[in-house]
Design a protein around this motif. Structure first.
Motif, PDB file in Angstrom:
ATOM      1  N   UNK A 139       0.996  -1.717   0.420  1.00 31.42           N
ATOM      2  CA  UNK A 139       0.212   0.435   0.304  1.00 31.42           C
ATOM      3  C   UNK A 139       0.714   1.841  -0.040  1.00 31.42           C
ATOM      4  N   UNK A 140       1.676   0.952   0.725  1.00 32.57           N
ATOM      5  CA  UNK A 140       3.132   2.302   0.759  1.00 32.57           C
ATOM      6  C   UNK A 140       3.480   2.695  -0.318  1.00 32.57           C
ATOM      7  N   UNK A 141       4.285   1.945  -0.975  1.00 37.28           N
ATOM      8  CA  UNK A 141       4.381   1.869  -2.434  1.00 37.28           C
ATOM      9  C   UNK A 141       3.825   2.805  -3.296  1.00 37.28           C
ATOM     10  N   UNK A 142       2.358   2.287  -3.157  1.00 33.67           N
ATOM     11  CA  UNK A 142       1.540   4.015  -4.410  1.00 33.67           C
ATOM     12  C   UNK A 142       1.167   4.699  -3.836  1.00 33.67           C
ATOM     13  N   UNK A 143       1.253   5.718  -4.512  1.00 32.26           N
ATOM     14  CA  UNK A 143       0.971   7.452  -4.346  1.00 32.26           C
ATOM     15  C   UNK A 143      -0.435   7.329  -3.469  1.00 32.26           C
ATOM     16  N   UNK A 198       1.454  10.193   1.371  1.00 36.69           N
ATOM     17  CA  UNK A 198       0.336   9.211   2.209  1.00 36.69           C
ATOM     18  C   UNK A 198       0.542  10.510   3.398  1.00 36.69           C
ATOM     19  N   UNK A 199      -0.452  11.607   4.425  1.00 40.74           N
ATOM     20  CA  UNK A 199      -0.714  11.786   5.526  1.00 40.74           C
ATOM     21  C   UNK A 199      -0.668  11.210   6.416  1.00 40.74           C
ATOM     22  N   UNK A 200      -0.584   9.768   6.666  1.00 38.49           N
ATOM     23  CA  UNK A 200      -0.684   9.706   8.277  1.00 38.49           C
ATOM     24  C   UNK A 200      -0.787   8.060   7.955  1.00 38.49           C
ATOM     25  N   UNK A 201      -0.783   7.105   8.830  1.00 38.08           N
ATOM     26  CA  UNK A 201      -0.883   5.640   9.090  1.00 38.08           C
ATOM     27  C   UNK A 201      -0.688   4.916  11.020  1.00 38.08           C
ATOM     28  N   UNK A 257       9.336   1.737   4.977  1.00 40.45           N
ATOM     29  CA  UNK A 257       8.007   1.900   4.410  1.00 40.45           C
ATOM     30  C   UNK A 257       7.562   2.917   4.896  1.00 40.45           C
ATOM     31  N   UNK A 258       7.684   3.268   5.880  1.00 45.09           N
ATOM     32  CA  UNK A 258       7.107   5.154   6.448  1.00 45.09           C
ATOM     33  C   UNK A 258       7.913   6.132   5.334  1.00 45.09           C
ATOM     34  N   UNK A 259       9.182   6.333   5.731  1.00 46.15           N
ATOM     35  CA  UNK A 259       9.919   7.218   4.309  1.00 46.15           C
ATOM     36  C   UNK A 259       8.964   6.605   3.253  1.00 46.15           C
TER      37      UNK A 259
END
Length: 167
Positions: A58-62, A94-97, A85-87
């Motif tokens: 997911x986090x690899x997507x825009x 992404x705005x947040x997780x 993944x957070x970087x």
């Protein structure tokens, strides 16, 4: 828009939405990580257990300003989100997780301009089997959260709204 409005002000201004269940507060079980203490956006949901393959995908997507809500089942046995993944999430917009589970690489995550909430930190890494469910409603922190709802977070807590809020 929500630029400088606090979650407390949102609650005070919307008692009818709280009564109807359109506006819900998550139980205060999350610790604050990342440089962005205030964040909001449309929710993408993910349900995993001690496995982070789908989280990374997911986090690899825009991100397009979205918030990834990960129901990790509340596991305190390993981390399902780490620094790399957070970087990537930061760089992909992404705005947040929000993680109902643990993270690791806390110093690296705290250097990122993104909002992260999690139950705790844990040094052990997750499994890599790729099990999980995307875009499903999840139950965590005392609340049902659906894909496409809106999340608003600040230092007071986290609100879930059925629709985008305007004050």
């Amino acid at each position: 828009k929500m630029a400088m409005v606090t979650t407390a002000e949102v609650c005070d201004a919307n008692p009818q939405h709280i009564v109807s269940g359109e506006l819900r507060a998550l139980q205060p079980i999350f610790l604050i990580y990342g440089r962005r203490q205030v964040f909001s956006g449309p929710i993408v949901t993910l349900k995993v257990f001690e496995d982070n393959v789908l989280v990374r995908e997911f986090l690899e997507e825009k991100g397009h300003g979205r918030v990834l809500v990960v129901d990790g089942g509340g596991s305190l046995r390993c981390a399902i989100l780490g620094g790399n993944p957070v970087v990537q999430a930061q760089n992909n917009g992404w705005a947040g997780i929000v993680v109902n589970g643990c993270i690791r690489d806390v110093d690296e995550i705290n250097g990122c301009d993104i909002g992260v909430r999690a139950l705790a930190s844990h040094p052990m890494k997750a499994n890599k089997k790729g099990f999980g469910e995307k875009h499903v409603s999840v139950n965590m922190a005392g609340t049902r959260i659906c894909d496409g709802e809106w999340l608003y977070a600040d230092t007071d807590g986290i609100l879930i709204s059925a629709s985008e809020l305007s004050i």
